[in-house]
Design a protein around this motif. Sequence first.
Motif, PDB file in Angstrom:
ATOM      1  N   UNK A  16       0.818  -1.209   0.000  1.00  0.00           N
ATOM      2  CA  UNK A  16       0.000   0.000   0.000  1.00  0.00           C
ATOM      3  C   UNK A  16       0.856   1.265   0.000  1.00  0.00           C
ATOM      4  N   UNK A  17       1.854   1.308   0.880  1.00  0.00           N
ATOM      5  CA  UNK A  17       2.605   2.550   1.067  1.00  0.00           C
ATOM      6  C   UNK A  17       3.703   2.758   0.030  1.00  0.00           C
ATOM      7  N   UNK A  18       4.306   1.682  -0.467  1.00  0.00           N
ATOM      8  CA  UNK A  18       5.424   1.810  -1.395  1.00  0.00           C
ATOM      9  C   UNK A  18       5.012   1.644  -2.857  1.00  0.00           C
ATOM     10  N   UNK A  19       4.043   0.764  -3.124  1.00  0.00           N
ATOM     11  CA  UNK A  19       3.674   0.509  -4.518  1.00  0.00           C
ATOM     12  C   UNK A  19       2.249   0.931  -4.847  1.00  0.00           C
ATOM     13  N   UNK A  20       1.584   1.589  -3.880  1.00  0.00           N
ATOM     14  CA  UNK A  20       0.290   2.252  -4.102  1.00  0.00           C
ATOM     15  C   UNK A  20      -0.821   1.298  -4.526  1.00  0.00           C
ATOM     16  N   UNK A  21      -0.756   0.056  -4.072  1.00  0.00           N
ATOM     17  CA  UNK A  21      -1.853  -0.869  -4.297  1.00  0.00           C
ATOM     18  C   UNK A  21      -2.851  -0.761  -3.145  1.00  0.00           C
ATOM     19  N   UNK A  22      -4.120  -1.127  -3.356  1.00  0.00           N
ATOM     20  CA  UNK A  22      -5.104  -1.042  -2.270  1.00  0.00           C
ATOM     21  C   UNK A  22      -5.105  -2.258  -1.349  1.00  0.00           C
ATOM     22  N   UNK A  23      -4.294  -3.258  -1.662  1.00  0.00           N
ATOM     23  CA  UNK A  23      -4.230  -4.465  -0.846  1.00  0.00           C
ATOM     24  C   UNK A  23      -3.131  -5.357  -1.351  1.00  0.00           C
ATOM     25  N   UNK A  24      -3.112  -6.589  -0.871  1.00  0.00           N
ATOM     26  CA  UNK A  24      -2.134  -7.555  -1.353  1.00  0.00           C
ATOM     27  C   UNK A  24      -2.498  -7.977  -2.776  1.00  0.00           C
ATOM     28  N   UNK A  25      -1.490  -8.160  -3.618  1.00  0.00           N
ATOM     29  CA  UNK A  25      -1.702  -8.482  -5.023  1.00  0.00           C
ATOM     30  C   UNK A  25      -1.708  -9.994  -5.216  1.00  0.00           C
ATOM     31  N   UNK A  26      -2.721 -10.485  -5.930  1.00  0.00           N
ATOM     32  CA  UNK A  26      -2.799 -11.914  -6.254  1.00  0.00           C
ATOM     33  C   UNK A  26      -1.805 -12.216  -7.368  1.00  0.00           C
ATOM     34  N   UNK A  27      -0.968 -13.200  -7.177  1.00  0.00           N
ATOM     35  CA  UNK A  27       0.057 -13.563  -8.156  1.00  0.00           C
ATOM     36  C   UNK A  27      -0.557 -13.855  -9.524  1.00  0.00           C
ATOM     37  N   UNK A  28       0.071 -13.337 -10.565  1.00  0.00           N
ATOM     38  CA  UNK A  28      -0.341 -13.700 -11.911  1.00  0.00           C
ATOM     39  C   UNK A  28      -0.221 -15.189 -12.177  1.00  0.00           C
ATOM     40  N   UNK A  29       0.915 -15.825 -11.833  1.00  0.00           N
ATOM     41  CA  UNK A  29       1.033 -17.274 -12.048  1.00  0.00           C
ATOM     42  C   UNK A  29      -0.009 -18.093 -11.286  1.00  0.00           C
ATOM     43  N   UNK A  30      -0.407 -17.638 -10.101  1.00  0.00           N
ATOM     44  CA  UNK A  30      -1.458 -18.341  -9.363  1.00  0.00           C
ATOM     45  C   UNK A  30      -2.769 -18.276 -10.133  1.00  0.00           C
ATOM     46  N   UNK A  31      -3.101 -17.094 -10.665  1.00  0.00           N
ATOM     47  CA  UNK A  31      -4.320 -16.973 -11.465  1.00  0.00           C
ATOM     48  C   UNK A  31      -4.249 -17.874 -12.702  1.00  0.00           C
ATOM     49  N   UNK A  32      -3.094 -17.889 -13.350  1.00  0.00           N
ATOM     50  CA  UNK A  32      -2.934 -18.740 -14.535  1.00  0.00           C
ATOM     51  C   UNK A  32      -3.120 -20.209 -14.180  1.00  0.00           C
ATOM     52  N   UNK A  33      -2.602 -20.635 -13.034  1.00  0.00           N
ATOM     53  CA  UNK A  33      -2.740 -22.017 -12.590  1.00  0.00           C
ATOM     54  C   UNK A  33      -4.200 -22.369 -12.343  1.00  0.00           C
ATOM     55  N   UNK A  34      -4.948 -21.448 -11.733  1.00  0.00           N
ATOM     56  CA  UNK A  34      -6.377 -21.667 -11.511  1.00  0.00           C
ATOM     57  C   UNK A  34      -7.121 -21.786 -12.843  1.00  0.00           C
ATOM     58  N   UNK A  35      -6.734 -20.961 -13.811  1.00  0.00           N
ATOM     59  CA  UNK A  35      -7.420 -20.949 -15.101  1.00  0.00           C
ATOM     60  C   UNK A  35      -7.187 -22.244 -15.883  1.00  0.00           C
ATOM     61  N   UNK A  36      -5.928 -22.685 -15.938  1.00  0.00           N
ATOM     62  CA  UNK A  36      -5.661 -23.889 -16.730  1.00  0.00           C
ATOM     63  C   UNK A  36      -6.272 -25.122 -16.065  1.00  0.00           C
ATOM     64  N   UNK A  37      -6.343 -25.117 -14.729  1.00  0.00           N
ATOM     65  CA  UNK A  37      -6.977 -26.238 -14.032  1.00  0.00           C
ATOM     66  C   UNK A  37      -8.481 -26.258 -14.317  1.00  0.00           C
ATOM     67  N   UNK A  38      -9.113 -25.088 -14.366  1.00  0.00           N
ATOM     68  CA  UNK A  38     -10.536 -25.015 -14.713  1.00  0.00           C
ATOM     69  C   UNK A  38     -10.770 -25.586 -16.097  1.00  0.00           C
ATOM     70  N   UNK A  39      -9.945 -25.196 -17.058  1.00  0.00           N
ATOM     71  CA  UNK A  39     -10.098 -25.702 -18.425  1.00  0.00           C
ATOM     72  C   UNK A  39      -9.882 -27.208 -18.482  1.00  0.00           C
ATOM     73  N   UNK A  40      -8.858 -27.695 -17.788  1.00  0.00           N
ATOM     74  CA  UNK A  40      -8.552 -29.127 -17.843  1.00  0.00           C
ATOM     75  C   UNK A  40      -9.697 -29.965 -17.280  1.00  0.00           C
ATOM     76  N   UNK A  41     -10.366 -29.451 -16.247  1.00  0.00           N
ATOM     77  CA  UNK A  41     -11.486 -30.190 -15.655  1.00  0.00           C
ATOM     78  C   UNK A  41     -12.702 -30.249 -16.582  1.00  0.00           C
ATOM     79  N   UNK A  42     -12.779 -29.336 -17.525  1.00  0.00           N
ATOM     80  CA  UNK A  42     -13.977 -29.234 -18.347  1.00  0.00           C
ATOM     81  C   UNK A  42     -13.782 -29.624 -19.809  1.00  0.00           C
ATOM     82  N   UNK A  43     -12.556 -29.844 -20.227  1.00  0.00           N
ATOM     83  CA  UNK A  43     -12.282 -30.220 -21.608  1.00  0.00           C
ATOM     84  C   UNK A  43     -12.007 -31.709 -21.713  1.00  0.00           C
ATOM     85  N   UNK A  44     -12.399 -32.294 -22.829  1.00  0.00           N
ATOM     86  CA  UNK A  44     -12.183 -33.726 -23.033  1.00  0.00           C
ATOM     87  C   UNK A  44     -10.804 -34.038 -23.618  1.00  0.00           C
TER      88      UNK A  44
END
Length: 277
Positions: free
Chosen positions: A196-224
Motif C-alpha cells: 500500500x505505502x510503497x507501490x500504491x496498491x489497495x491491498x495484497x496483489x494476487x500472483x499472476x502465475x497463481x491466477x494462470x494455474x487456476x485458469x488452466x486447471x478449470x479448463x482441464x477439468x472441463x475439456x475432453x
Amino acid sequence: MSDFDDWVGRSQASTDTLDCARSNALSVALGGEGALKAGDPLPLLHHWLYFWDVKPPAGLGQDGHPAKGGFLPPVPLPRRMWAGGRLTFHKPLLLGAQVTKTSTILSVNEKTGRTGTLVFVTVRHELDAGEGVAITEEQDLVYREPASASLPLPVAASAPQTDWLEQVDPDPVLLFRYSALTMNGHRIHYDRPYAIEEEAYPGLVVHGPLQATLLIALAERNLDAPITGFSFRGQQPAFDGVPLHVCGGPSEGGAEVWTQQGEAKNMVATVSTASAA
C-alpha cells in the motif's frame, strides 16, 4: 533500451527434481487432495514451483525480488511484474524426474503507455527431462515507473454468467503459501504495508502465475482433449479481500478463460487442445 542489447541471447541452465511434496502442497492449498506420487504427471503449470533462485539477503532488492543485474538486465525502473506468457506442452513431465530448464533472453523492448515508460523483457524457457523438450515457455516481464496514484479496490459483484465458473477467496494465507512454494519474495503479495505505502496498491496483489494455474486447471477439468497450449495476459491486478471468479467456456480449438473481480477481468487466457492440431 540499446544499453541492454548485450543481454539479448544470454542463456543459463538450472536443474531440479520434481519433488512430489511441493506439487501436493499446492494441490492441498487450493482445496485438492494432494495424493500425487512419483511417476504421476506433473499438473500443468506446477513447474513454476521448482527451479528456485534463492539469493542471500545482500542479493535482494527492496521489493524482495533478486537484485537487478545478473541474468536479467538491470532495467532502471522500480516496479516489476509478470505480464503474461505463452506455453506449449509437448509431453508430460513426471513427478520424481530430474529436469533441466534452459532460459534465454529473447528481447528487451521499451514502450510508452498511459502509465509512462514500460520495458518488456521476454524470456524463453525450455524444460527437458532427458527425452526432449517437454515444455516450451515464453514469459513477458514488464518494468514500470513508480505509481502516480493508488488503485481503487474492486467492488465485489455477483458472479458472471458463463459456462464454467468457480470462486476463490484469495486471502493472505493462500497468497503467502503460493509465495513460499514458488520462493517468490516480492513483497506486494504478503507485506500489506509495503504493497500500500510503497507501490500504491489497495491491498495484497494476487500472483499472476497463481491466477494462470487456476485458469488452466478449470479448463482441464472441463475439456475432453489434452491441453497442448496456453497463452495468458494480465489486464489489471487482482487483490485479496474480494472474491476472485475463475471463468471460462469452450471455444473453437479449446477454451477461453479469465479471472474477474467485480466487473473487470484481471487475467485473460486462451487454451489450445490436441484436437485442434
